[in-house]
Write a protein that holds these residues in place. Structure first.
Motif, short mmCIF file in Angstrom:
data_model
loop_
_atom_site.label_atom_id
_atom_site.label_comp_id
_atom_site.label_asym_id
_atom_site.label_seq_id
_atom_site.Cartn_x
_atom_site.Cartn_y
_atom_site.Cartn_z
N TRP A 180 0.81 -1.22 0.00
CA TRP A 180 0.00 0.00 0.00
C TRP A 180 0.84 1.27 0.00
O TRP A 180 0.48 2.28 -0.61
CB TRP A 180 -0.89 -0.06 1.24
CG TRP A 180 -1.52 1.21 1.70
CD1 TRP A 180 -2.69 1.76 1.26
CD2 TRP A 180 -1.03 2.09 2.73
NE1 TRP A 180 -2.97 2.92 1.95
CE2 TRP A 180 -1.97 3.14 2.86
CE3 TRP A 180 0.09 2.07 3.56
CZ2 TRP A 180 -1.80 4.18 3.78
CZ3 TRP A 180 0.26 3.09 4.47
CH2 TRP A 180 -0.68 4.14 4.58
N LYS A 181 1.99 1.26 0.68
CA LYS A 181 2.71 2.50 0.94
C LYS A 181 3.22 3.18 -0.32
O LYS A 181 3.17 4.41 -0.43
CB LYS A 181 3.86 2.26 1.92
CG LYS A 181 4.98 1.36 1.38
CD LYS A 181 6.13 1.23 2.38
CE LYS A 181 7.27 0.40 1.83
NZ LYS A 181 8.39 0.29 2.80
N GLY A 182 3.73 2.41 -1.27
CA GLY A 182 4.28 3.01 -2.49
C GLY A 182 3.22 3.71 -3.33
O GLY A 182 3.40 4.88 -3.71
N PRO A 183 2.11 3.04 -3.66
CA PRO A 183 1.06 3.71 -4.42
C PRO A 183 0.50 4.96 -3.74
O PRO A 183 0.22 5.96 -4.40
CB PRO A 183 -0.02 2.63 -4.55
CG PRO A 183 0.74 1.34 -4.48
CD PRO A 183 1.85 1.59 -3.50
N VAL A 184 0.38 4.93 -2.41
CA VAL A 184 -0.12 6.10 -1.69
C VAL A 184 0.86 7.26 -1.81
O VAL A 184 0.47 8.41 -2.03
CB VAL A 184 -0.39 5.75 -0.21
CG1 VAL A 184 -0.54 7.02 0.63
CG2 VAL A 184 -1.65 4.91 -0.09
N ALA A 185 2.14 6.96 -1.67
CA ALA A 185 3.16 8.01 -1.80
C ALA A 185 3.13 8.62 -3.19
O ALA A 185 3.30 9.84 -3.37
CB ALA A 185 4.54 7.45 -1.49
#
Length: 281
Positions: A180-185
């Motif tokens: 999740w963290k990469g796409p949100v960033a």
């Protein structure tokens, strides 16, 4: 003052909600009075209704029902985010009707319940581009693997304000932080996207704790900053993760180290600016 930007009201005698049959704990009526009693005790002074994915023939009627409820004495409702179907040829006419109704502040098309490529259709994108200059926002309700498709929509209409619902729907219970963290960033790099601090208790384990939520909150705060964050209850879905009081209590705990102006921004000021909200007297 707290503005709830993500309230669902359910009136099964007036509207049809096909998906409720698959979620037995939510397959019930959730009327305005039930929400308002608890909301007022918690300091919520205004609420935006979020469409509840009613059957397609009820989309316009849902807005009518909510506007009628907003006219009741003591209602907290100050506007609505309406459902829409940009993939259909009738969207331009529907948009014109909505633009004549100042009660509607934006649109949402739930994208994680439809084929991933729906938003890639030429008609969908042509119709979404019609929002330019309308002042209407568009809520993005997508799962982490769909955020890249959401980014394409954001880039298509850079002068439209988009809102990423539920912090990007992380799989907290399943330990989905890394996916999740990469796409949100990446989507946070678009200045026309605001993140909605909402929904995450329902994605945690049944016995979730504040510690489970902290990494997700810290990441969206780091990526978006507090000036591009709004708060939503996701009531009654939040009852799957403890309820309205539990979620707002957790929110205050997550924001405990934040400055007062930043906290006020998340809980009210940012929403007031984004949707031009004036709380009811």
């Amino acid at each position: 003052m707290i503005i709830d930007t993500h309230l669902h009201l359910v009136y099964r005698d007036r509207l049809t909600y096909p998906w409720l049959a698959d979620v037995p704990p939510l397959n019930a009526d959730f009327p305005q009075a039930l929400y308002a009693q608890e909301a007022r005790r918690l300091g919520i002074s205004a609420s935006l209704h979020m469409e509840v994915d009613v059957t397609e023939v009820d989309i316009a009627r849902e807005t009518m029902v909510i506007k009628e409820l907003a006219s009741a004495s003591g209602s907290l409702l100050v506007g609505a985010i309406a459902s829409c179907r940009p993939e259909l040829p009738g969207f331009p006419a529907y948009l014109e009707g909505v633009r004549a109704n100042p009660f509607v502040r934006g649109f949402r098309r739930v994208l994680h319940v439809v084929p991933d490529d729906l938003s890639e259709g030429a008609l969908f994108r042509e119709n979404l581009a019609r929002l330019a200059g309308s002042g209407l926002t568009f809520d993005l309700c997508v799962k982490p693997h769909q955020i890249q498709r959401a980014i394409a929509l954001v880039d298509l209409v850079p002068d439209v304000s988009f809102v990423l619902d539920h912090c990007g729907v992380p799989d907290i219970a399943g330990g989905g932080y890394d996916l999740w963290k990469g796409p949100v960033a990446e989507i946070a790099r678009r200045s026309n996207v605001t993140v909605k601090l909402s929904g995450i208790p329902a994605y945690g384990a049944e016995n979730w704790t504040l510690e489970d939520l902290k990494p997700y909150f810290a990441h969206v705060a780091n990526c978006f900053g507090f000036e591009r964050m709004v708060w939503g209850s996701d009531w009654p879905v939040c009852t799957l993760g403890g309820g309205l009081s539990t979620w707002l209590g957790a929110t205050h705990a997550l924001l405990s180290g934040v400055s007062l102006p930043e906290k006020a921004g998340v809980l009210s000021d940012n929403a007031r600016r984004l949707w031009n909200i004036t709380p009811r007297a």
